[in-house]
Design a protein around this motif. Structure first.
Motif, mmCIF file in Angstrom:
data_model
loop_
_atom_site.group_PDB
_atom_site.id
_atom_site.type_symbol
_atom_site.label_atom_id
_atom_site.label_comp_id
_atom_site.label_asym_id
_atom_site.label_seq_id
_atom_site.Cartn_x
_atom_site.Cartn_y
_atom_site.Cartn_z
ATOM 1 N N VAL A 167 0.824 -1.213 0.000
ATOM 2 C CA VAL A 167 0.000 0.000 0.000
ATOM 3 C C VAL A 167 0.856 1.260 0.000
ATOM 4 N N VAL A 168 1.890 1.274 0.820
ATOM 5 C CA VAL A 168 2.687 2.501 0.991
ATOM 6 C C VAL A 168 3.315 2.970 -0.321
ATOM 7 N N PRO A 169 4.030 2.120 -1.077
ATOM 8 C CA PRO A 169 4.574 2.599 -2.352
ATOM 9 C C PRO A 169 3.495 2.862 -3.397
ATOM 10 N N CYS A 170 2.375 2.160 -3.287
ATOM 11 C CA CYS A 170 1.265 2.428 -4.209
ATOM 12 C C CYS A 170 0.787 3.864 -4.048
ATOM 13 N N ILE A 171 0.659 4.307 -2.790
ATOM 14 C CA ILE A 171 0.222 5.676 -2.520
ATOM 15 C C ILE A 171 1.330 6.674 -2.855
ATOM 16 N N ALA A 172 2.577 6.268 -2.626
ATOM 17 C CA ALA A 172 3.704 7.158 -2.927
ATOM 18 C C ALA A 172 3.787 7.461 -4.420
ATOM 19 N N ASN A 173 3.393 6.471 -5.248
ATOM 20 C CA ASN A 173 3.372 6.662 -6.705
ATOM 21 C C ASN A 173 1.983 7.081 -7.172
ATOM 22 N N GLU A 174 1.381 7.964 -6.407
ATOM 23 C CA GLU A 174 -0.032 8.332 -6.544
ATOM 24 C C GLU A 174 -0.500 8.600 -7.974
ATOM 25 N N PRO A 175 0.134 9.472 -8.735
ATOM 26 C CA PRO A 175 -0.422 9.800 -10.055
ATOM 27 C C PRO A 175 -0.506 8.592 -10.991
ATOM 28 N N VAL A 232 -2.092 -1.043 12.022
ATOM 29 C CA VAL A 232 -1.576 0.078 12.815
ATOM 30 C C VAL A 232 -0.925 1.118 11.904
ATOM 31 N N ARG A 233 -0.127 0.656 10.935
ATOM 32 C CA ARG A 233 0.511 1.582 9.980
ATOM 33 C C ARG A 233 -0.542 2.349 9.187
ATOM 34 N N LEU A 234 -1.543 1.627 8.724
ATOM 35 C CA LEU A 234 -2.545 2.250 7.865
ATOM 36 C C LEU A 234 -3.438 3.212 8.635
ATOM 37 N N ARG A 235 -3.747 2.892 9.886
ATOM 38 C CA ARG A 235 -4.562 3.813 10.690
ATOM 39 C C ARG A 235 -3.783 5.091 11.001
ATOM 40 N N GLN A 254 -4.986 8.859 9.925
ATOM 41 C CA GLN A 254 -5.021 10.017 10.819
ATOM 42 C C GLN A 254 -4.198 11.179 10.270
ATOM 43 N N ALA A 255 -3.131 10.821 9.530
ATOM 44 C CA ALA A 255 -2.288 11.866 8.940
ATOM 45 C C ALA A 255 -2.850 12.385 7.614
ATOM 46 N N GLY A 256 -3.936 11.776 7.151
ATOM 47 C CA GLY A 256 -4.547 12.212 5.900
ATOM 48 C C GLY A 256 -3.850 11.707 4.656
ATOM 49 N N SER A 257 -2.997 10.678 4.802
ATOM 50 C CA SER A 257 -2.234 10.200 3.653
ATOM 51 C C SER A 257 -2.716 8.860 3.106
ATOM 52 N N LEU A 258 -3.763 8.289 3.702
ATOM 53 C CA LEU A 258 -4.320 7.037 3.192
ATOM 54 C C LEU A 258 -5.347 7.385 2.126
ATOM 55 N N LYS A 259 -5.053 7.033 0.876
ATOM 56 C CA LYS A 259 -5.813 7.557 -0.250
ATOM 57 C C LYS A 259 -6.916 6.646 -0.765
ATOM 58 N N TYR A 260 -7.033 5.434 -0.209
ATOM 59 C CA TYR A 260 -8.150 4.582 -0.627
ATOM 60 C C TYR A 260 -8.547 3.659 0.516
#
Length: 228
Positions: free
Chosen positions: A130-138, A156-159, A163-169
């Motif tokens: 998930v993390v690199p998927c979001i990092a390569n957002e466009p 825990v990582r995803l929650r 909270q930080a507003g960076s989980l995009k899906y």
């Protein structure tokens, strides 16, 4: 685009036997696979998965393919990958990138190879997909409809990301399902942990004092098996 990367493709026949053996002990997933093969509910979907590449995971992957999905798979733990199983999946035409004993660099390269397939759905075990998927957002996020996360650590990582507003899906926390924490966490982790301790130490548990730290469902399962 590279279709698969495994240690030794000649191990495929041995891996096929492993998968067939696991399937005989997974009746519910077999029923789902039979239903999926008729209804094709996943037709047109590309699923990117970062999971333990074992014979049990292979049965799941085959069920998803039976449902019409295209699956790209990498290993969530380089030490749990069964090379013969990975080879068998590659032999079936499944896009698998995993081998036992990967370096850290190889591990993340394999995750990138899965993301190259631009998945519609992600299946994760630790949130490393998930993390690199979001990092390569466009490049990637426009395709993603949602995902799942199997582990407490990953949730825990995803929650924290949410909270930080960076989980995009949207992500389904599999641990919240009754069948996960009442069955898999308690019985599966309980048995596999005891099995691991015995294999690693070659020690009989009878008469020993067994200390378990924490008392969630995994720890309860371990305590139950230790007591037995």
């Amino acid at each position: 685009m590279e279709r698969f990367q495994v240690k030794d493709k000649s191990l495929a026949p041995q891996g096929r036997l492993q998968i067939e053996w696991a399937a005989t002990h997974m009746p519910v997933l077999n029923q789902i696979k039979n239903r999926f093969s008729k209804e094709k509910p996943l037709k047109g979907l590309t699923i990117g998965a970062c999971l333990h590449v074992t014979k049990e995971t292979a049965v799941l992957v085959e069920a998803l393919v039976a449902g019409g999905a295209k699956v790209a798979l990498c290993g969530s733990n380089p030490l749990s990958t069964q090379d013969d199983v990975a080879s068998a999946l590659a032999d079936e035409g499944i896009n698998v990138f995993a081998w036992r004993g990967q370096t850290t660099e190889d591990y993340y390269k394999c995750i990138d190879k899965v993301l190259d397939f631009k998945p519609d759905v992600t299946l994760d075990d630790g949130a490393d997909l998930v993390v690199p998927c979001i990092a390569n957002e466009p490049r990637l996020l426009k395709n993603v409809k949602g995902g799942t996360e199997e582990t407490t650590t990953g949730v825990v990582r995803l929650r924290a990301m949410e909270q930080a507003g960076s989980l995009k899906y949207a992500i389904i926390a599999v641990n919240d399902a009754y069948t996960k924490y009442l069955f898999d966490n308690r019985y599966g982790t309980g048995q596999s942990t005891i099995d691991g301790v015995i294999r690693a130490t070659n020690t009989l548990l009878s008469g020993k004092t067994f200390v378990v730290c924490g008392y969630g469902w995994c720890s309860r399962g371990i305590a139950m098996r230790a007591k037995g």
